[in-house]
Scaffold this active site. Sequence first.
Site, short mmCIF file in Angstrom:
data_model
loop_
_atom_site.label_atom_id
_atom_site.label_comp_id
_atom_site.label_asym_id
_atom_site.label_seq_id
_atom_site.Cartn_x
_atom_site.Cartn_y
_atom_site.Cartn_z
N ALA A 1 0.81 -1.30 0.14
CA ALA A 1 -0.10 0.09 -0.01
C ALA A 1 1.01 1.30 -0.07
CB ALA A 1 -0.95 0.08 1.19
N HIS B 1 6.84 6.09 1.49
CA HIS B 1 7.83 4.78 0.94
C HIS B 1 8.54 5.14 -0.16
CE1 HIS B 1 3.94 2.69 2.77
NE2 HIS B 1 4.94 2.17 3.46
N GLN C 1 2.90 -9.10 13.69
CA GLN C 1 3.09 -7.75 14.32
C GLN C 1 1.70 -7.16 14.39
OE1 GLN C 1 5.44 -6.06 11.18
NE2 GLN C 1 4.29 -4.24 11.45
N ASP D 1 7.48 6.19 12.05
CA ASP D 1 7.35 5.05 12.79
C ASP D 1 8.73 5.15 13.78
OD1 ASP D 1 4.94 3.89 11.84
OD2 ASP D 1 6.30 3.55 10.05
N ARG E 1 -2.70 3.32 6.49
CA ARG E 1 -4.00 3.42 7.35
C ARG E 1 -4.86 4.68 7.37
NH1 ARG E 1 -0.50 -0.19 11.10
NH2 ARG E 1 -1.49 -2.32 11.02
N SER F 1 0.23 7.79 5.69
CA SER F 1 0.22 6.37 6.25
C SER F 1 -0.69 5.73 5.48
CB SER F 1 -0.18 6.46 7.66
OG SER F 1 -0.56 5.23 7.97
O1 PAF Z 1 6.80 -0.20 8.71
C1 PAF Z 1 6.09 -1.20 8.25
O2 PAF Z 1 5.75 -1.41 7.04
C2 PAF Z 1 6.58 -2.63 8.98
O3 PAF Z 1 6.25 -2.46 10.26
C3 PAF Z 1 7.77 -3.59 8.65
C4 PAF Z 1 9.10 -2.63 8.76
C5 PAF Z 1 7.85 -3.43 7.14
C6 PAF Z 1 7.86 -4.70 9.18
O4 PAF Z 1 6.77 -5.60 8.88
#
Ligand code: PAF
Length: 229
Positions: free
Chosen positions: A32, A37, A61, A151, A188, A186
Site C-alpha cells: 500500500a 515509501h 505484528q 514510525d 492506514r 500512512s
Molecule cells: O513499517 C512497516 O511497514 C513494517 O512494520 C515493517 C518494517 C515492513 C515490518 O513488517
Amino acid sequence: MRVVRTCHAMEGLATRWRREGRRLGVVPTMGALHEGHLSLIRAAARTCDRVVVTVFVNPLQFGPREDFARYPRPFARDVRQARQAGADAVFAPAVTELYPSGRPRLRVRVGPVGARWEGRIRPGHFDGVATVVLLLFDVTRPSVALFGEKDYQQTLVVRDLIRDFALPLRLRILPTVREPDGLALSSRNAYLSPAERHRAAALWSALRAGRARIRAGERRGAVVAGVMR
Ligand code: PAF
C-alpha cells in the site's frame, strides 16, 4: 524490475549483486505504498546500485483484534510505483514462504524500548516487527536499510536489532512525508472517515505548537502538554 517470491531466489539475486560489488539498499514495507515509501525508494536509488523493496503484510505484528485481514494489498499498483521510483526488485513472499509452519518457532524479543509508548497498547507488536525485519535482512543481505521517521519507535527497535546482533548494514532514517495540512502519510489513513480525517490534522498542529513553545524557552513539560492539548 523483478518480482521475487521465494527466499531462495531472493538470496541468489542478492548474493550475485554483492559478488558483482553492488551496494544493495532495502526498503521494508507492508505494501500500500504512498509518497513516504516512495521517498525512501528514491533515496535508496540515489545512493545504492541496487534497490529491493519488500512487500509483506506480517501477521506476527498484528494483535488478534487488529486489521491484518483488511490491511490494504494493492499489489499491482505497488509493483508499478516501486519500479517508477527506482526499485530493481520487489520481494513479496507468501506468509508460508517466510514462516513455513505458519508461525516462527523462534522470535526476537525486543528490550525496554518495545514495551513503552505504542508497545504498551500493542503487546508483542515490536517483537513481531523485529523478527520479520531480521528475517528480511537475512534474505535480502543489504548494505543499507531505509526506514521512515514516522514510525519513530520502530526505528529505535531496528537500531537496537542492528547493534545487538552486529548486523553488517547501515540504517538510514528519512523524514516523515506529510499531507499539505500536516497529517503524516500512512497506509492506514484510508480507514479514516471524513470527520476523523479532519480531526487527525490536529496532531501536527499540536506538535508544531509544542515545538514553538519549547523553542521560545518553555521547559515545563506540563505547560507544553497543555498548549498541545
Ligand atoms: O513499517 C512497516 O511497514 C513494517 O512494520 C515493517 C518494517 C515492513 C515490518 O513488517
